[in-house]
Design an enzyme around this catalytic site. Sequence first.
Site, PDB file in Angstrom:
ATOM      1  CB  SER A 165       4.434  30.101  31.149  1.00 26.98           C
ATOM      2  OG  SER A 165       3.946  30.054  32.461  1.00 26.98           O
ATOM      3  N   GLY A 166       7.151  30.785  33.105  1.00 24.76           N
ATOM      4  CA  GLY A 166       8.109  30.219  34.049  1.00 24.76           C
ATOM      5  C   GLY A 166       9.529  30.645  33.810  1.00 24.76           C
ATOM      6  CB  THR A 191       6.445  38.259  36.566  1.00 24.45           C
ATOM      7  OG1 THR A 191       5.462  37.840  35.601  1.00 24.45           O
ATOM      8  CG2 THR A 191       5.790  39.167  37.588  1.00 24.45           C
ATOM      9  CG  ASN A 208       5.418  30.317  35.970  1.00 27.40           C
ATOM     10  OD1 ASN A 208       5.822  30.046  37.092  1.00 27.40           O
ATOM     11  ND2 ASN A 208       5.370  31.563  35.515  1.00 27.40           N
ATOM     12  CB  SER A 222       1.741  31.491  33.980  1.00 26.71           C
ATOM     13  OG  SER A 222       1.712  31.892  32.635  1.00 26.71           O
ATOM     14  CB  SER A 223       1.790  37.218  33.192  1.00 25.42           C
ATOM     15  OG  SER A 223       2.584  37.631  34.287  1.00 25.42           O
ATOM     16  N   GLY A 238       5.469  34.672  26.126  1.00 24.68           N
ATOM     17  CA  GLY A 238       6.352  34.173  25.094  1.00 24.68           C
ATOM     18  C   GLY A 238       5.642  33.209  24.158  1.00 24.68           C
ATOM     19  CD  GLU A 265       1.362  30.415  26.033  1.00 29.29           C
ATOM     20  OE1 GLU A 265       1.505  30.979  27.132  1.00 29.29           O
ATOM     21  OE2 GLU A 265       0.246  30.047  25.594  1.00 29.29           O
TER      22      GLU A 265
END
Length: 1051
Positions: A158-159, A163, A209, A212-213, A438, A440
Site C-alpha cells: 500500500s502506497g 493504482t 497510504n 489504498s485499494s 501486495g 502485508e
Amino acid sequence: MGVAENIVVGSHVWVPDPELVWIDGQVLSIKGKEAEIQLSDGNKVGSSLSKLHPKDEDAPPNGVDDMTKLAYLHEPGVLYNLKNRYDINEIYTYTGNILIAINPFKNIEDLYDVNVMKRYKGAAVGDLSPHVFAIAEAAYRAMINEEKNNSILVSGESGAGKTETTKMIMQYLAFLGGHNASEGRTVEKQVLESNPVLEAFGNAKTVKNSNSSRFGKFVEIQFDKHGRISGAAIRTYLLERSRVCQISDPERNYHCFYLLCASPPEDKEKYKLGDPKSFHYLNQSNCYELVGINAAQEYLSTKRAMEVVGINQEEQEAIFRVIAAILHLGNINFAKSEEETDSSVLENEESKLHLQITAELLMCDPSALEDALCKRVMITPEEVIKRSLDPLGATVSRDGLAKTLYSRLFDWLVQKINVSIGQDPESKCLIGVLDIYGFESFKNNSFEQFCINFTNEKLQQHFNQHVFKMEQERYTKEGIDWSYLEFVDNQDVLDLIEKKPGGIIALLDEACMFPKSTHETFATKLYQTFKDHKRFIKPKLARSDFTVVHYAGEVQYQSEQFLDKNKDYVVPEHQDMLSTSRCSFVTRLFPPLTEETSKSAKFSSIGSRFKLQLQQLMDTLNLTEPHYIRCVKPNTVLQPAIFDNMNVIQQLRSGGVLEAVRIKIAGFPTHRTFQEFLTRLGILAPEVLHGNNDEKEACKTILEKAGLTGYQIGQTQIFLRAGQMAELDALRARLLYGSATVIQKHTRRYPRRKEYVALFKSSIFMQSICRGELARRKFYHLRRGKAAVRIQKHTRGKLSRKEYSKIKVAAIYLQAAFRAMDAQDKLNKLRNRKKNSASITIQSYYRRHRALLEYKTLKKSAIISQSVNDSMEKDEDKGLGNLVDNKTISVEAVSNVVQEEPSSTFQEEPSNASQEEPSCTIEEEMLNAVQEELTITSEHVERTEAIRESHSPLQGSETVEVLIEEIKKLKVMLQAEKVRADECERKYVEAQGSSEELRKKLAETEKRVYQLQESLNSVYQDDIFHVKSSCRFEDDFKYFIKIEFNFSTYC
C-alpha cells in the site's frame, strides 16, 4: 554471500549494516575467516568473509537500467543500483523484462505526456530507458504480433503506486488502441473513468497510504482484429468488508462516506447527513480529511465519472441513499430489555431517530427493520419460533447488515460498469491488467492479511515459474545445457494454506461449520495438525496466534476474528425485510431467495470462495503472456527524495524481486557477450588480444587459464555460475594490483625524481641566494656596527667634549674664583700693609711728636731736676726714651696687625673656605712674632723699671708710673689679643674640619659621577648592540638618538 577465495586485501565489498542494510568498504586485512574493512563512512569494522558481497567498482555511478547487466547480481547490488537511479529521478529499472517502479511522491515533468507515448510507440523493451509505457507497448505488440492474450501484473504494498501505475497503463493502451474523441463515450474512456468510481467505493486511507485499494482488481481490455479497444471487463477480489464497521486510528473508512458528508447542502438535507464526527462508523478514528484533497470537489468528480460509466441520476441517488443508510444504521444502539430476558430494545430516542431515517432511506418498514435487527426466526418441523437477541447479538446483526449492504452495493457497481462498458464476444485478444494488494505484515494481522498473503504466494509462484521459464528460454536460445537446474518453488506454503482436507482454509471452514467452535479451538487444531510443518510456527507467548513462513518472511496472525470474517451468509430476516423495500434499487441488491436456496445451508465460506476466485484468476493468467511491474514505496513518510534502505529491501523481498534474483543465481546469473568479456577480463591472458583470434576461443582460453569449471559458452554470450565472476574479478584485481603497483612505482618515481632534481637545483640556487643574502646581511650588520661604533665614538667624543667643556668652564670659574679670592687676599694684604705702613708712619710721626713733646718735657724737666746727674744719666735717659719709643711703636703695630687680620680673615671665611689654612698659618706666625716682641718688651720694661728704680730720680717717678700704667694697659690688650688669637685658632680648627668634610663629600660626589658616567656608557653600549641586531638601520639610528638624548639628559 561472498566466496572467501574471491575476496583479497584491497577488494571492495559490501558489508551488512543494521541501519543502511548494506554499506560499502575496502578490505584492509584478512585473518583466517575474518576480515578488517575500512567503511566508506570512515569507520573500521570486522566481519566474517561469508557475510561479505563483492562490489563492482566498474559499475556506472548512476546505475544501470537493467540489473541483469550487473556484474554481481546480489542483494546489495540491486539495492544500491535502485538507489543511485532514484537519486537522479530515474524511477523505473528493468530486471530482465520485469519493471521495478519506485514511487517518487512528486510530479516528474514530461514523464507521461503524449510526446513520451509517441516515443515509446513501436519501441522494444531495452531500446529506450525503462518505463511503464515500454511494458504496455511490449504487451500490446506481443498481442498483435502473436495473437496471444497478454497480462500485466502490477503488485506492491500500500502506497507504492500500484493504482497510478495501472492508470498509466490504461492511458497508454487507450492511446494505442483508442477511438477518436468524436465517437462519443468510448470504451477506453469508460474504462479510465471507472477508476475514480472504484477508488471512491473501494479505496481508503491506511497507515501506509492515503489512497489504498482495499480490493483486488483485474481489468480485461479486449481488442478487435485491428488492435483497437472493443470491450472491457472488471473483476474484483476480496473487498475488505470489515472496514465498513470497524476502523482504527489514524485510518479512515471508505472514501465515499466522507465524500457524501461533504456534498452540497441540498444533498445533505436529502440524506439527513451532517458532520462525519457524528457517525459511529466514521468517528472511531480522528482522521476525517486528507491533506490536499477537497472532498466537495471529489464528490462532484465522482458523480461525473459515474455518469461516464453509465450510471444515471436515479441510480446515483439510490446509491447515495444506501451509503447514507449505512451511516445512520451505525448510530442505532441497543440496550437490554426490562420486559424480557436476553432481549434488546433501542437504547434511546436518538437510536429511534436513526432507525426511522434508515428505514426511510431504504424505503422499508421501520418496525420490520427493528425486528430484523433484534430478532431471529427459527423454523422447526413443528413450528416457527421467533427469538430475541441480546444487545450484543443485535449489534452484531446491525454490523452484519451494514457489511452486507456495502458489499452488495460494491458488487452491483462493478457489474454495472461492466455492463455499461460492454464486452466484445468476437474479440480474440485481450490484455489483462492486475492491480492487487501486495504482501502485508502488520503488528496485528487478521483474516484479510491472511487472504492477501495467500494471493501473493500464488502470484509469486506464477512469477517464479515465469522467471524460470525466461531463463530456460534464454539458455535454450544460446544452446547451453540447463537440465540440472533446480526450480525454486513455494508449493509447500500453498499446500499449507489451501490443500484439502488438511489445509488452513479447510480447517477454518470446518471450524465455522460447528456452532460451538471458537478461535481457540481453531488455533489448537492448527497446532496439532501442523506441529511438524517447517512453514508453520506456534508462537511461544500466544494462545491462539499462529505464524506462517511466507516467501517474504514470517507473519504472525491473530485468529480471534478468523471465524466471523470467514462466514458470509445473509440473515433471512434481513433478506426478507430488504426484498420488500419500495426502492427498486434495494430490491435488486437483495432479490428474493428461491425455495431451494432458502432450504440450503445458510453458511458460505469467504475463504473457499476467495480460493476459487484466485484459482480462476491464476487460470486466466496462465493463458496469457505475463509482464510484471513491481511497485516500491521508498519511505514510510510518503515524502520525495527519501530512500529508506531498510524499507525498500523489505519490499524487494516481499515483492519477489530478490526471489527472482535467487532463481537467476541458481542458474547462470552472470552472462556477458564475448566482446564485453574480453574488454573486462582480457588482461588475464594478454596474448589472446593480439592477432585475429576468434572471440569465442579467446574467451575460452581466458576461462581455462583462470581454472574455472561449470561455466557455459553459448552462441553469443558466456554464462557464468554464481561466484565465478567474483573469482575472475579477484584474479583481475590481483593482476591489476600488481601492475598498478609497478606502474605506480615508476609513475611516482618519475615525478618524485623530477621534483627532486628540481628541488636540488632550486636548493643550490636558493643556497647561493641565501648565502649571498646572508653575506649581504652580515656586511650590512658589520657596516651598521662600524657605523654605530663610529657614531658612538663621535657621540662619546662630543659628550666628553661637552662634559670637558662644562668641567673646564667650571674649573675656570673655580680658578677664577680662587684666583680672585687670592688676588683679593693679596690686595687686602697689600691694603693692610699700606694701611699698616701709613698707620705706622702716622704713629711714628705721632709718637715721635709725642715723644718729642715728652722728650722736650722730660728734657726740660731733666735739665731742671738733674742738676746732679752726670752726663751718663743723660745718656741713660736718652736711651730709655728711645727704647720706650721703639717698644711703643712695635706694640701699636702688632696691635693694629692683630686687629686687622682677624677681621679680614673672618670676613673672607664664608666664601673662601679653601684659603683658611694659609690665613691661619700667617696668623700663627704673626701671633708668635707678637708674643716674642711682647716678651722682649716685657723684659726691656722690667729692665728699664729696674734701672729706673735704681737710677731714676724722683723727678721722673710720675713719668715712670704713667709708663707702668701704659704697660699694664698693653698687657691687658695683649691678654685680650691672646684670647682673640685662641678664638681664631678654635674657629680655624672648626673651619678646617668642615673643609675636610666638604673635601670628602666632593671626592665622593666625583666618584659617584664617575660611576654614573661609566654605567651610562655601558648601558649605552648594550642598547646600541641589541638594537643593532634586531632592528633596521633607521630604527637603530632613531633608538641611538633617543639613547644619546637620554644620556645627554643624565649628563
